[in-house]
Structure formats: C-alpha cells, structure tokens
Enzyme design. Sequence first.
Site, mmCIF file in Angstrom:
data_model
loop_
_atom_site.group_PDB
_atom_site.id
_atom_site.type_symbol
_atom_site.label_atom_id
_atom_site.label_comp_id
_atom_site.label_asym_id
_atom_site.label_seq_id
_atom_site.Cartn_x
_atom_site.Cartn_y
_atom_site.Cartn_z
ATOM 1 N N ARG A 160 -9.672 8.151 -1.652
ATOM 2 C CA ARG A 160 -10.657 8.590 -0.647
ATOM 3 C C ARG A 160 -11.593 9.651 -1.218
ATOM 4 N NH1 ARG A 160 -10.382 7.961 4.750
ATOM 5 N NH2 ARG A 160 -8.902 6.394 5.446
ATOM 6 N N THR B 212 -8.401 3.592 7.903
ATOM 7 C CA THR B 212 -9.600 2.757 7.953
ATOM 8 C C THR B 212 -9.678 2.045 9.303
ATOM 9 O OG1 THR B 212 -9.118 2.386 5.622
ATOM 10 C CG2 THR B 212 -10.899 1.084 6.572
ATOM 11 N N HIS C 4 -5.658 3.906 -2.095
ATOM 12 C CA HIS C 4 -7.012 4.214 -1.622
ATOM 13 C C HIS C 4 -7.414 5.586 -2.162
ATOM 14 C CE1 HIS C 4 -9.831 4.396 2.177
ATOM 15 N NE2 HIS C 4 -10.452 4.745 1.072
ATOM 16 N N HIS D 121 -4.054 -4.610 7.480
ATOM 17 C CA HIS D 121 -4.198 -3.455 8.360
ATOM 18 C C HIS D 121 -3.386 -3.656 9.640
ATOM 19 C CE1 HIS D 121 -5.601 0.281 9.908
ATOM 20 N NE2 HIS D 121 -6.131 0.512 8.737
ATOM 21 N N GLY D 122 -2.399 -2.785 9.796
ATOM 22 C CA GLY D 122 -1.592 -2.813 11.013
ATOM 23 C C GLY D 122 -0.554 -3.928 11.036
ATOM 24 N N GLU E 65 -11.159 -9.268 2.205
ATOM 25 C CA GLU E 65 -9.922 -8.905 2.897
ATOM 26 C C GLU E 65 -10.281 -8.772 4.367
ATOM 27 O OE1 GLU E 65 -7.485 -5.710 1.346
ATOM 28 O OE2 GLU E 65 -6.547 -5.417 3.308
ATOM 29 N N ASP F 293 -0.129 4.448 -0.354
ATOM 30 C CA ASP F 293 -0.794 5.707 0.071
ATOM 31 C C ASP F 293 0.115 6.556 0.941
ATOM 32 O OD1 ASP F 293 -3.077 4.755 -1.020
ATOM 33 O OD2 ASP F 293 -4.189 4.586 0.850
ATOM 34 N N HIS F 294 0.911 5.868 1.743
ATOM 35 C CA HIS F 294 1.720 6.565 2.750
ATOM 36 C C HIS F 294 2.759 7.494 2.108
ATOM 37 C CE1 HIS F 294 -0.220 3.896 5.640
ATOM 38 N NE2 HIS F 294 -0.085 2.987 4.702
ATOM 39 N N GLU G 157 -8.594 0.687 -3.357
ATOM 40 C CA GLU G 157 -9.564 0.732 -2.249
ATOM 41 C C GLU G 157 -10.458 1.938 -2.451
ATOM 42 O OE1 GLU G 157 -7.554 1.017 1.444
ATOM 43 O OE2 GLU G 157 -6.332 -0.732 1.070
ATOM 44 N N ARG H 62 -7.594 13.123 0.264
ATOM 45 C CA ARG H 62 -6.557 13.750 1.082
ATOM 46 C C ARG H 62 -5.156 13.173 0.865
ATOM 47 N NH1 ARG H 62 -7.359 10.637 6.733
ATOM 48 N NH2 ARG H 62 -9.579 10.399 6.449
ATOM 49 N N HIS H 63 -5.050 11.982 0.276
ATOM 50 C CA HIS H 63 -3.727 11.406 0.001
ATOM 51 C C HIS H 63 -3.557 11.178 -1.504
ATOM 52 C CE1 HIS H 63 -4.578 9.466 4.149
ATOM 53 N NE2 HIS H 63 -4.053 10.652 4.327
ATOM 54 N N ASN I 75 0.856 -1.191 0.000
ATOM 55 C CA ASN I 75 0.000 0.000 0.000
ATOM 56 C C ASN I 75 0.896 1.247 0.000
ATOM 57 O OD1 ASN I 75 -1.439 2.254 0.986
ATOM 58 N ND2 ASN I 75 -3.076 0.895 1.679
ATOM 59 N N GLN J 147 1.871 0.927 5.992
ATOM 60 C CA GLN J 147 2.564 1.783 6.961
ATOM 61 C C GLN J 147 3.929 1.240 7.388
ATOM 62 O OE1 GLN J 147 1.621 4.782 8.555
ATOM 63 N NE2 GLN J 147 3.434 4.709 9.864
HETATM 64 N N1 PXP Z 1 -5.955 -3.007 3.742
HETATM 65 C C1 PXP Z 1 -6.882 -2.021 3.791
HETATM 66 C C2 PXP Z 1 -8.266 -2.305 3.321
HETATM 67 C C3 PXP Z 1 -6.539 -0.730 4.256
HETATM 68 O O1 PXP Z 1 -7.461 0.248 4.302
HETATM 69 C C4 PXP Z 1 -5.196 -0.496 4.637
HETATM 70 C C5 PXP Z 1 -4.790 0.873 5.094
HETATM 71 O O2 PXP Z 1 -4.925 1.801 4.096
HETATM 72 C C6 PXP Z 1 -4.270 -1.547 4.554
HETATM 73 C C7 PXP Z 1 -4.696 -2.799 4.125
HETATM 74 C C8 PXP Z 1 -2.827 -1.375 4.944
HETATM 75 O O3 PXP Z 1 -2.753 -1.062 6.297
HETATM 76 P P1 PXP Z 1 -1.375 -0.584 6.919
HETATM 77 O O4 PXP Z 1 -1.017 0.704 6.265
HETATM 78 O O5 PXP Z 1 -1.698 -0.443 8.373
HETATM 79 O O6 PXP Z 1 -0.367 -1.649 6.633
#
Ligand code: PXP
Length: 267
Positions: free
Chosen positions: A51, A107, A49, A220-221, A157, A15-16, A76, A55-56, A13, A243
């Site tokens: 949004r 999210t 993503h 996520h996380g 997911e 986005d960061h 996303e 914003r990103h 991902n 992240q």
């Molecule tokens: N999957 C989904 C659906 C998400 O919304 C995100 C965060 O944007 C991620 C995975 C990745 O999460 P992380 O950035 O915490 O690794």
Amino acid sequence: MHADKPKIDLGVNIDHIAVLREARKINDPDPLMALAICAQAGADQITIHLREDRRHIHDDDAFRIIASSPIPVNLECSIDSEIISIVCTLKPHRATLVPEKRSEVTTEGGLDVSGSYHAILNAINILEKSEIEISLFIDPTAEAVELSKKLGAQWVELHTGTYANLYAMRHSALPHSHHSIEPLRLSRQELDSRLAEAFEAIQNAAEYAQQLGLKVAAGHGLNYQNVTRITTIESITELNIGQSIIARSVFTGLSRAVSDMKELCKR
Ligand code: PXP
C-alpha cells in the site's frame, strides 16, 4: 472434483499476518514465515499488497518475500507512479492493479477502468517493460472486462465483495458491516434475488473475459461458506483469499501455541 474440470489455483493473501504484526509494531509474526507453510499446504501463489501508506506490508517484506518465495508472488498495488517504479524494481511474477483509498479498511471495489483509463495504461506500459504479468482488479461488469482487454492486461481479477456481503447477510446471523451495501433491512426474498444477481454478474463477467482471451481470477471476502458456489464457475481459474484463511489459522493453531508455551512454563 470432476476429472475434466479445470483446476482452480489458490493464491493466499498473507497481508493479514502483517496486520497483526503492525498492531504491536514489532517483528512477530513475520509474513515471510508464512511462505513455506502456505506452499507446503498447497497454495499455488502468495499475494501481498504494497500500500502507498505501507500500513501492513513494508518494502522490505515485499523484497524478502519475492526473493525467497518458492511459488509465484502476486503483488497488489495502486497505479501511483512511485509505487509502480518500486514494483518494477521488486519484479514480482504478477502485479495486480487495485484502487486504493487511505481511509478504507480493505479494498472496497474494482478499479475505475473507464475514469482512470489513461493512468492505468501508463502504469501497464511501465510494468510491461519489466516483464511483469498484469492483472486488473475489476468489478464484474462487461464494460470493465472489455476495457481491461483493450488496456492489454493478461488477467482480470473479479471483485467478489458484493457477492460475499450479500451471502453473509442472507446466511449469517452476525451483523455485517460492509460499505458497498447500504445497511437496509432486506427481506430474505430480496436478499436471495440480490445474491443471485451478484453471482450471475461474476459468472457473466468471467465467461466474457475468458471469451476475450483473458485469464480470470476472483477474490475478496471469500470464505469457507461462500467459496463453493464460486468454484462452479469454470472460467475462473484462480482465487485469491486472505482474511478467512488467516482467521481460521488462529483457531486451528491456538491449541498447539498454548501447549508449546505451557511446556516452557514447566519448572
Ligand atoms: N484480491 C484483492 C485484489 C484484494 O485486495 C484482497 C484483499 O486484500 C483479496 C483478494 C483477498 O480478500 P480477503 O482478504 O477478503 O480474502
């Protein structure tokens, strides 16, 4: 890795990178620049993503990334009708439908598959006409898995945020600030038991989804500490991680970035 175990694909991902760019509102760093690096390093998929508040990632980022990515792009998005119609124009390989709140930092949980059933179905029907593969980002529960199957998604997911938060609370001395867990002072024993429950929920939901014929991703996380346990769940065939990878890249790349600038400062 054991030879007969199914491989896990990694979706990165990015986005960061756009988050960092938007801190200055300039064009550096450009998330597009990450594509070739991620693909060369072995990423199987790029996740972004789009949004509602942009914003990103902006429409133009999504367009350029989808048009030039050497690996599949998982976009996303929320089920908002305007966003869904943009996604149909962008034609990513896959659309992952996620809940979206303007006030959230990231999210915070899975879709309300039951409460938003008809709105999700509507979004799926539109996306299907554009031949876009559909994934639903859901909490790891049997009900959410069953409804995802009924809705006609190809993928689910599973949200790993609760597991990741409990893992951090149990194993790290750092203060942890996630919204889904009340800031209780839990004993180690309580944390162990809640962490085991969170892991089991993911495992059970993943196995159930696979039995129903769904393809199973999770994310996520997830980070360099907590991911190994998740990889033991064989029904999960893809992880989407952002992240922790981008955070690590700051440190693995910082030395080179400083020495490149030092070189330019020479007279
Ligand atoms: N999957 C989904 C659906 C998400 O919304 C995100 C965060 O944007 C991620 C995975 C990745 O999460 P992380 O950035 O915490 O690794």
